[in-house]
Design an enzyme around this catalytic site. Structure first.
Site, PDB file in Angstrom:
ATOM      1  N   SER A   1      -9.761  -0.971   7.064  1.00  0.00           N
ATOM      2  CA  SER A   1      -9.200  -0.809   5.721  1.00  0.00           C
ATOM      3  C   SER A   1      -8.503  -2.013   5.120  1.00  0.00           C
ATOM      4  O   SER A   1      -8.120  -1.977   3.960  1.00  0.00           O
ATOM      5  CB  SER A   1      -8.240   0.373   5.694  1.00  0.00           C
ATOM      6  OG  SER A   1      -8.993   1.550   5.574  1.00  0.00           O
TER       7      SER A   1
ATOM      8  N   LYS B   1       0.852  -1.188   0.000  1.00  0.00           N
ATOM      9  CA  LYS B   1       0.000   0.000   0.000  1.00  0.00           C
ATOM     10  C   LYS B   1       0.890   1.240   0.000  1.00  0.00           C
ATOM     11  O   LYS B   1       1.940   1.247   0.660  1.00  0.00           O
ATOM     12  CB  LYS B   1      -0.884  -0.029   1.256  1.00  0.00           C
ATOM     13  CG  LYS B   1      -1.901   1.091   1.361  1.00  0.00           C
ATOM     14  CD  LYS B   1      -2.766   0.903   2.608  1.00  0.00           C
ATOM     15  CE  LYS B   1      -3.830   1.968   2.746  1.00  0.00           C
ATOM     16  NZ  LYS B   1      -4.690   1.756   3.928  1.00  0.00           N
TER      17      LYS B   1
ATOM     18  N   SER C   1      -9.624   1.611   2.968  1.00  0.00           N
ATOM     19  CA  SER C   1      -8.779   2.418   2.117  1.00  0.00           C
ATOM     20  C   SER C   1      -7.745   1.604   1.330  1.00  0.00           C
ATOM     21  O   SER C   1      -7.229   2.087   0.327  1.00  0.00           O
ATOM     22  CB  SER C   1      -8.057   3.465   2.964  1.00  0.00           C
ATOM     23  OG  SER C   1      -7.236   2.832   3.927  1.00  0.00           O
TER      24      SER C   1
END
Ligand code: GLN
Length: 491
Positions: free
Chosen positions: A178, A79, A154
């Site tokens: 997330s 990420k 996210s």
């Protein structure tokens, strides 16, 4: 040619051991798959074929030294809020558009040291604030199951990349759901670890008392393998726990689960959870019962306040953490006639709408007139939730809940009303407030889209979660379903 990208990490590992497979061949397969589907999915903010193949060659050259590590030559996506030395790290924000960290995050250092193949940086909501990747300053990521729908957030880019077979493993971060929510939306597994188990050194902070890095994968073997590598004591993170709390994840697999005790807290099946989702999760519970788990229904009355407490505590911490982005030392910069105008121009233009909303909210709840009535109260609620969960774990080995109220939603469906977007987190947030681990597993399909069941355990209960998840997926095979757009890829 063989599609190595479609294999799990443990299958790739077996080919390294037994067939002398080259890391370069795996890298080519991965790059081909990314180039084929990335124009539609947009899972990555940073991917470069040439540097991936160079990196693979370098790892291959060190094969003799690195083979001893389980993650040798295993593709892993990161990420984009996890710092990578020399590689742009944006956290999905314009304010960090050209930011190149000068150091690796603790987990990245570990992965590189063990010869993992880092394939790129994945898209996310700006500073990990969101549930759909629609808050990314660059572009949204599409759900491989239905391109009209969000992959969750996210960490939506990491989830979409694993689901679209662009990588067997990816890392995300989970502050309020997330990792688990995008895992549920894309039909894969995602683990939010015990707070302190995985180093936050080099993770761009959103809400430090809630943030945890964790893995996504398509099998529990792969998840356990990743966790074994990334859970270690890091003195550079003051909340990192000693090594004595970790390990034994791979040994936790292939274990009978008969005799374990679980509970389904009523509050997680209340208003707002779709009847189809409820049904799917109840079926998952039935499967576990057939495997010998005893399941009871319980009540956790404080859970209903978790969303309210989170949306005070997380913005409060964010308002403080994000104060460092002032455009002076690094990142996006706008000029102004004086320092104040420079700050406000830089932060006004560099941050997106949701981030600005949370900074304002956080500053407000921490201000002297309102601290007691909002922040302090939220902290008391957090304590009550933690105690209630701890008490439940005195009696039960794990809890069963849905991961999300519904399946993946369409782009734009929730952007007009932030509160609706916040409601997405209703099943995941209590876990972060209490610092406990939880996993999301695929548990079937609703109208062509994956559904997720969430299992919660006490602090350092990862081994229990992995044993149960492993037994559940072996029994049901729900993790084997392919997104329809990949159907031409044979398993
Ligand atoms: N959706 C939640 C939020 O927007 C959780 C995000 C996260 O876990 N990083 O805050």
């Amino acid at each position: 040619m063989t599609l190595f990208n479609n294999l799990s990490a443990s299958e790739i590992r077996r080919l390294y051991n037994d067939e002398n497979l080259s890391v370069c061949d795996v890298a080519i397969s991965i790059a081909d798959q990314i180039e084929k589907f990335e124009p539609t999915i947009k899972a990555f903010l940073n991917f470069n074929r040439t540097s991936l193949l160079d990196q693979a060659q370098e790892i291959q050259n060190k094969r003799k030294d690195l083979m001893k590590f389980p993650l040798f030559g295993i593709p892993i996506a990161l990420k984009d809020n996890i710092s990578t030395s020399g590689v742009i790290t944006t956290a999905g924000s314009k304010i960090l558009e050209n930011y190149v960290p000068i150091y690796d995050a603790g987990v990245v250092e570990k992965l590189r040291g063990q010869g993992a193949l880092i394939i790129g940086k994945t898209n996310c909501d700006e500073f990990a604030m969101g549930s759909s990747t629609e808050n990314s300053a660059f572009y949204p990521t599409k759900n491989p199951w239905d391109n009209q729908r969000v992959p969750g957030g996210s960490s939506g880019g990491s989830a979409a990349a694993v689901s679209a077979r662009m990588t067997p493993i990816a890392l995300g971060s989970d502050t309020g759901g997330s990792i688990r929510q995008p895992a549920a939306f894309t039909g894969i597994v995602g683990l939010k670890c015990t707070y302190g188990l995985v180093s936050r050194y080099g993770l761009i902070a959103y809400a430090s008392s809630l943030d945890q890095i964790g893995p996504f994968a398509r099998t529990i073997d792969d998840l356990a393998m990743a966790l074994e590598a990334i859970a270690f004591h890091d003195p550079r993170d003051s909340t990192s726990v000693p090594d004595s709390n970790k390990g034994g994840y791979i040994q936790a697999l292939n274990k009978p689960i008969a005799g374990l005790k679980a509970a389904m807290p009523r509050e997680f099946f209340a208003e707002g959870i779709s009847p189809e989702m409820k049904n799917q999760v109840l079926k998952a519970a039935k499967t576990l019962e057939n495997l010998g788990v005893t399941i009871e229904e319980i009540s956790l009355p404080s859970i209903k306040y978790s969303l309210a407490a989170y949306y005070i505590i997380a913005p409060a911490e964010a308002s403080s953490n994000l104060a460092r982005f002032d455009g002076i030392r690094y990142g996006f910069h706008e000029d102004g006639k004086d320092i104040i105008e420079q700050y406000s121009e830089t932060r006004g233009k560099g941050f997106g709408k949701e981030v600005r909303r949370r900074i304002l909210l956080g500053t407000f709840v921490l201000s002297s007139g309102y601290y007691d009535s909002y922040y302090l109260k939220a902290m008391k609620v957090r304590k009550a939730i933690t105690e209630e969960l701890e008490k439940a774990f005195e009696k039960y080995d794990f809890l069963i809940t849905p991961t999300t109220p519904n399946v993946a939603f369409k782009f734009g469906e929730k952007t007009h009303n932030p509160l609706e977007m916040y409601l997405e987190d209703v099943c995941t947030i209590a876990v972060n407030l209490a610092g406990i681990p939880a996993i999301s597993l695929p548990c079937g399909i609703i109208n062509g889209l994956p559904a997720g069941v969430q299992l919660l355990a006490k602090r350092f209960g990862e081994r229990t979660l992995l044993s149960v998840s492993d037994a559940f997926l072996r029994e049901t095979g729900f993790n084997k379903a392919l997104p329809p757009m990949l159907n031409e890829v044979k398993r």
